[in-house]
Scaffold this active site. Sequence first.
Site, PDB file in Angstrom:
ATOM      1  N   GLU A  52     -10.943 -21.526 -25.273  1.00 50.17           N
ATOM      2  CA  GLU A  52     -11.446 -22.837 -24.852  1.00 50.17           C
ATOM      3  C   GLU A  52     -11.938 -23.519 -26.118  1.00 50.17           C
ATOM      4  O   GLU A  52     -13.025 -23.205 -26.627  1.00 50.17           O
ATOM      5  CB  GLU A  52     -12.577 -22.658 -23.838  1.00 50.17           C
ATOM      6  CG  GLU A  52     -12.113 -22.012 -22.531  1.00 50.17           C
ATOM      7  CD  GLU A  52     -11.585 -23.047 -21.541  1.00 50.17           C
ATOM      8  OE1 GLU A  52     -12.056 -24.195 -21.587  1.00 50.17           O
ATOM      9  OE2 GLU A  52     -10.708 -22.688 -20.727  1.00 50.17           O
ATOM     10  N   CYS A  68     -17.520 -30.005 -25.834  1.00 45.75           N
ATOM     11  CA  CYS A  68     -16.080 -29.953 -26.109  1.00 45.75           C
ATOM     12  C   CYS A  68     -15.312 -31.087 -25.425  1.00 45.75           C
ATOM     13  O   CYS A  68     -14.233 -31.453 -25.863  1.00 45.75           O
ATOM     14  CB  CYS A  68     -15.519 -28.612 -25.662  1.00 45.75           C
ATOM     15  SG  CYS A  68     -16.001 -28.177 -23.982  1.00 45.75           S
TER      16      CYS A  68
END
Lengths: 486, 486
Positions: free
Chosen positions: A220, A255
């Site tokens: 991720e 993110c």
Amino acid sequence: MAATAKKVFGAAEASDLVNELRRSFDDGVTRGYDWRITQLKKLLVICDNHEHDIVEALRDDLGKPELESSVFEVALLRNSCKLALKQLKNWMAPDKAKTSLTTFPASAEIVSEPLGVVLVISAWNYPFLLSIDPVIGAISAGNAVVLKPSELAPASSALLAKLLEQYLDPSAVRVVEGNVNETTLLLDQKWDKIFYTGSSKIGRVIMTAAAKHLTPVVLELGGKSPVVVDSNTDLKVTVRRIIAGKWGCNNGQACVSPDYILTTKEFAPKLLDAMKHELETFYGKKPMDSKDMSRIVNSNHFDRLSKLLEEKEVSDKIVYGGDKDRENLKIAPTILLDVPLDSLIMSEEIFGPLLPIITLNNLEESFDVIHSRPKPLAAYLFTHNQKLKERFAMKVSAGGIVVNDIAVHLALHTLPFGGVGESGMGAYHGKFSFDAFSHKKAVLYRSLFGDAPVRYPPYSRGKLRLLKALVDSNIFNIFKVLLGLS
Amino acid sequence: MEAMKETVEESLREMRDTFASGRTRSLKWRKRQIAAIYEMVKDNEDKLCSVLFQDLGKHSTEAFRDELGHVLRSATVAINCLDKWAVPKQSNLPLLFFPAKGKVISEPYGTVLVLSSWNFPISLSLDPLIGAIAAGNTVLLKSSELSPNASAFLAKTIPAYLDNKAIKVIEGGPDVATILLQHQWDKIFFTGSPKIGRIIMAAAAQHLTPVTLELGGKCPTIVDYPTISKNIKSVVKRITGGKWGSCSGQACISVDYVLIEKSFASSLIDMLKPLIRSFFGDNPKESGCLSRIVSKQHVQRLSRLLNDPRVQASIVYGGSIDEENLYVEPTILLDPPLDSEIMNEEIFGPILPIITVRDIQDSIGIIKSKAKPLAIYAFTNDENLKTRILSETSSGSVTFNDVMIQYMCDALPFGGVGESGIGRYHGKYSFDCFSHEKAIMEGSLAMDLEARYPPWNSFKLSFIRLAFSEAYFKLLLLMLGLKRST
């Protein structure tokens, strides 16, 4: 005042740890439904009984406002636990698969089995969420798991180690604190899966280490998540959501943070004005004093962000904010207008409270700008225009696309959350977490009756004809051949 | 090599341009290409059988059953199902997010690399190709140099049938593979050995390229004699056909070794021997129904496995080798030592060790002591044994009462775990293998909740807490002022 001696974690300890967990796994400790449910319930207890401790640790590490900690870490985790508790039986049940005429008579199913001993390496920006959410997946799927939290959020790391040790089964769930040294030692071991949240640069290191043991990975990562703003939109709502998504989520250090805005030259002034206005509503006239934003995590990142602002041709494009306070690790919400596309701030993931607005002649050009950069974790679009929404969803390649909102897809357990290209591989959340940590084993049950001689040597033309008919799975052809009519 | 480097760069450029043009996104285009693969195989059946005979001595029936028929079926399924596969999956969103919508779109990765193997050079090239095209990618295929005639056929014929700006073939060995791996691909699909699989994954890690690795392993076959003795004839036929009838044991899902209780071993061997003779005649080399070993190197490798004096001593049938003619006789071993090389690496040849155990339940321990294989086979009617095998061992797949046939069941995922691989394909799994599952979420600009935005206060915190736990009634009370904010 005695400081507890930090336990040495060397190569031997790393190897012993994995061996111990492997023994537990082989003994079947983690396989049963009951064990998994017990662990998940304990994680829920941690969320319920230790929210205050978690909020404090996040305040220490990141200056995170209580609401963000409660909502974006604890509440999300609580929901994740509850979902797993509710659905686990379903998730664990085999899936029936259809068989065809070629394999008749047979029945087939797909069985979910744990991979074994897995490693979760989490990040510093949402240290609880990004540690425990993957651990929920690992445990639901029946694995033994080692968690390595980020040392850049030390209070959170220590609290995670303490709570997991206190509540969970130490024979199968462990935490290793440390920095790159400990991480490297862990990566030398053979894992059955590695789940990493962090930067693309380290993602490469993780995958390279995993390759040595053919260990599958979920990475991720991040990227520059663009926000395309159409003039045909509800300006106030758009601006509020962008602000809440950017500065209201760990002050841009996420993110899926809106990294930069793309809009038309014509619309930009209106957008900018609206942003300035709402920013003041949210954070007051002196945003540096606002308690509603996280601080910058540490001086390294502070310096990195300062450098982005100081670059020639960039520093003069600041149209809002720009104030910095290194001692308190604060940078005010800062907006820049039309920085050069090849500047540093437009080349690397910002991960901070700086928001460049890039203006274009028309919105079409935004597709090229986005396409010329690595695939991001998220791409956002604000518009009422249905056709534009459809084109955006089709043309823009990103981990996920969100129209008319920011970041909320994180909270949706029915959508897979993950990247593509530079932003990562694999996905999780909800059942996708369970699947991420499972091996889907194909099982075929055949009967010993009914064998077609066509399968075996010596081969003949007749057998070949029958095989061809079987492959077509055309029942008439098969009968024709069997009856010698073909 | 320079010329090759340029060819690769040129090809990549062209494929990327083609992908960017959007041509491969059209379902019509994809179906046309897959139909062209179907036609190519149908039009050239004789030629294909001929090249497979030249490369591997495959009989045309075996070639059809294992390769051509499989590709034809795979293409048919893809064409028939593509519309269904490509439909976005709607997701249910929790009430909190109403009226937001969520769905998942399968989008092509982009430009992908398929590296195929020599043992089923046609199906292991065309089947992944079908998957890549079905998912809308442009694709470069590198076929194996160890099956040069098949490779040359593909290199010459694919451009004549398929869109050669989107689908390309390159021939060559490890040096070509090395050049290819230096470039960035959006996905790499590899069929081959675990050793090379590691190299592929490490190379892919440099570019964060996701990989599917179809590797191998020692696929054990448990024969629980007493519970299947009524159908022993079928059992023996299936094992014999599965071991020697498919590329002479050179298949990733080949029966590698048999596990049986000591007291029944000789009965099994006594049935295998005449069956081998009935399938392949008294001189299998001349039968035309037994494939050749692919190369001198592999003959030497198999020879070396047999040369261990303890292994030599265990030969109960066959054992002769003719290196010149690339022939290894169907060979049966009885209890070669478990620490011999032949019991620790994938045999990939026509040698069948039979390992005896005191109690058939002990087979599970032996299987567990080795790396996870691509398939486990078990001939048994004992439900307890079946359950133990399923829950205590791990493998890509498990097939009860047959061998190899799981390959043909396209409702089942085909892939490994651990040393036997990462990822899976066949049927819809092929489509998924080459797709990025992109989450799309669309929020509404119409309904906006103040509670989402700073400045934070206890009301907003309570609101969000309740919203997250989906305590809608309490939320309503809060909003109506009938519940105090905490």
